[in-house]
Enzyme design. Structure first.
Site, PDB file in Angstrom:
ATOM      1  N   GLU A  27      42.977  39.395  38.538  1.00  0.00           N
ATOM      2  CA  GLU A  27      43.502  40.598  37.916  1.00  0.00           C
ATOM      3  C   GLU A  27      42.377  41.528  37.457  1.00  0.00           C
ATOM      4  O   GLU A  27      42.485  42.751  37.552  1.00  0.00           O
ATOM      5  CB  GLU A  27      44.406  40.236  36.729  1.00  0.00           C
ATOM      6  CG  GLU A  27      45.731  39.602  37.103  1.00  0.00           C
ATOM      7  CD  GLU A  27      45.590  38.130  37.485  1.00  0.00           C
ATOM      8  OE1 GLU A  27      44.527  37.531  37.203  1.00  0.00           O
ATOM      9  OE2 GLU A  27      46.529  37.583  38.086  1.00  0.00           O
ATOM     10  N   ASN A  50      44.282  36.171  47.012  1.00  0.00           N
ATOM     11  CA  ASN A  50      44.231  37.509  47.591  1.00  0.00           C
ATOM     12  C   ASN A  50      43.411  37.561  48.884  1.00  0.00           C
ATOM     13  O   ASN A  50      42.187  37.362  48.860  1.00  0.00           O
ATOM     14  CB  ASN A  50      43.635  38.459  46.551  1.00  0.00           C
ATOM     15  CG  ASN A  50      43.689  39.897  46.992  1.00  0.00           C
ATOM     16  OD1 ASN A  50      44.261  40.226  48.030  1.00  0.00           O
ATOM     17  ND2 ASN A  50      43.101  40.776  46.206  1.00  0.00           N
ATOM     18  N   GLU A  52      40.282  40.999  49.982  1.00  0.00           N
ATOM     19  CA  GLU A  52      38.833  41.155  49.853  1.00  0.00           C
ATOM     20  C   GLU A  52      38.109  40.846  51.172  1.00  0.00           C
ATOM     21  O   GLU A  52      37.263  41.638  51.608  1.00  0.00           O
ATOM     22  CB  GLU A  52      38.310  40.303  48.710  1.00  0.00           C
ATOM     23  CG  GLU A  52      38.709  40.863  47.354  1.00  0.00           C
ATOM     24  CD  GLU A  52      38.184  40.026  46.210  1.00  0.00           C
ATOM     25  OE1 GLU A  52      37.400  39.090  46.463  1.00  0.00           O
ATOM     26  OE2 GLU A  52      38.550  40.298  45.058  1.00  0.00           O
ATOM     27  N   PRO A 112      35.232  26.539  45.206  1.00  0.00           N
ATOM     28  CA  PRO A 112      36.327  26.092  44.334  1.00  0.00           C
ATOM     29  C   PRO A 112      36.781  27.216  43.407  1.00  0.00           C
ATOM     30  O   PRO A 112      35.971  28.018  42.933  1.00  0.00           O
ATOM     31  CB  PRO A 112      35.702  24.943  43.540  1.00  0.00           C
ATOM     32  CG  PRO A 112      34.552  24.476  44.381  1.00  0.00           C
ATOM     33  CD  PRO A 112      34.028  25.714  45.044  1.00  0.00           C
TER      34      PRO A 112
END
Length: 431
Positions: A66, A340, A343, A274
């Site tokens: 976020e 997401n 990117e 990770p």
């Protein structure tokens, strides 16, 4: 309002257990036991200087993803409202670290307090914001209602509400409906999300579609600087497969697939990232125990013949995407709901995801409509084989890999603009 009163009483009674839960999480991540005063709404004057502390804009971004998504918006708020203090709040330590790296001292930063009456009152009395901005489905009934009572403007941005979440909220609609109608404006990612908010009882006049902020990314100087540093560490003559934001179980699948891929491409370098810092050590041990040689980013050593490079630092994943040949998104092979994929798309990289991407339904839909992503089927017993075969096929067909990445990049570019629509709404509310 009876439902809100019950909520306040329950959360007040639960506060000792909430604090204990944070302490329990600190067993794996010590940062959860620090800055407890902020969790209670007590903000130190040293952290928020008196000259800049009050009367500004508060933007809440729960965690790392976020924070990255709201970065273009926050940058514009800093530029367009230089006379107002901009405060960015988070809930997780990793989100907090990202705020510090992204903005430094240009914004004020604190944890969002627990949604308990005394804590939220202290928080609001200290900051006295003109506007509070929440993101996606961050609905904190007590804090939001207190803002409304104090005539603090409320804006929900990048609104996301799945059908599953909507059904869950409908069970406590006596609490949720009044809460969402405290917002002066709700900006949704898509028409589906808008429909779900309306189904919960949101005022239609307050709701509109603005698009998804997560598309509004750019490759800035900070990313380019980090990219240059990583280039000096990573080999230039080896294929690189990067598996991002992994969760428990993802590494086992990845390492099994890696074993198969190396039979075809022996020099392949696997980059493992990770999701949570507290797992860096256990993932490193897993790799070594399976017989792989390992280099760690935190050691700052040049990768030569090692099989795996563990990116065990924060804030460098986006730069690492630029140096990989193929990207696989972790968290998409189980119940996590994925991470997401935009990117890596910004860098025109071919992207592979697992069957579970429920946190990114709209984004995945747009990518799939343009044949800009490969999603693997839900085949639990053979997922490592399927993943290996997919990676191998992309390495063997460079034209197909390039087209896949280019199509993903086009999807990103064609969906940008949500930040400007959000800024327009901020201007309206601050008039």
């Amino acid at each position: 309002m009876l439902a809100l009163l019950i909520y306040r009483v329950i959360f007040f009674l639960l506060m000792p257990f909430l604090l204990l839960a944070l302490l329990f999480r600190s067993l794996n991540n010590p940062h959860y036991r620090y800055r407890f005063n902020e969790r209670l709404g007590m903000l130190p004057k040293a952290n928020i200087p008196k000259a800049f502390g009050k009367g500004g804009i508060v933007v809440h971004a729960a965690s790392v993803g976020e924070v990255i998504a709201i970065s273009p918006l926050v940058e514009q708020l800093i530029l367009q409202y230089p006379h107002l203090p901009i405060t960015v709040t988070t809930f997780t330590p990793t989100g907090s670290a990202q705020v510090s790296k992204q903005f430094g001292t240009r914004v004020q930063h604190t944890y969002l307090p627990l949604d308990v009456m005394p804590c939220t009152l202290l928080f609001l009395n200290r900051l006295q914001p003109q506007l509070m901005i929440f993101m996606e489905t961050e609905l904190w009934p007590n804090l939001i209602n207190q803002c409304a009572t104090k005539k603090i403007k409320l804006l929900l941005i990048n609104g996301r509400l799945s059908a599953k979440s909507m059904k869950s909220y409908q069970k406590i609609n006596a609490l949720i409906k009044p809460t969402i109608n405290c917002f002066n404006k709700i900006l949704c990612q898509s028409h589906d999300n808008l429909y779900h908010f309306l189904q919960l009882g949101a005022d239609a006049d307050k709701c509109s579609v603005s698009g998804n902020l997560k598309f509004d990314m750019s490759i800035n100087d900070t990313v380019l600087d980090k990219q240059a540093k990583l280039m000096s560490i990573l080999p230039k003559n080896r294929l690189i497969w990067l598996v991002a934001s992994t969760h428990p179980g993802d590494e086992e699948i990845t390492l099994a697939a890696f074993k198969l891929i190396k039979k075809v491409f022996p020099p392949l370098l696997l980059v493992l990232v990770p999701r949570h810092p507290e797992r860096f050590s256990s993932v490193a041990k897993l790799c070594v125990n399976q017989g792989y040689s390992l280099a760690k980013r935190s050691d700052n050593t040049v990768v030569t013949e090692q099989d795996i490079w563990l990116l065990d630092t924060l804030g460098e994943l986006m730069a690492a995407y630029a140096l990989a040949d193929i990207i696989t998104m972790g968290g998409s092979f189980s119940h996590i709901g994925g991470h997401n994929p935009l990117e890596p798309a910004l860098f025109k990289k071919p992207i592979i995801v697992g069957h579970d991407m429920h946190n990114f339904t709209e984004i995945l839909s747009q990518l799939k409509q343009k044949n800009a992503v490969i999603q693997l089927p839900d085949s639990a017993n053979t997922i490592d084989i399927t993943l290996a075969q997919t990676v191998i096929s992309l390495f063997e067909d460079k034209d197909a890999a390039y087209e896949l990445g280019s199509l993903a990049h086009n999807v990103v570019l064609s969906n940008q603009g949500a930040t400007n629509k959000t800024l327009t709404q901020v201007h309206e509310l601050l008039k």
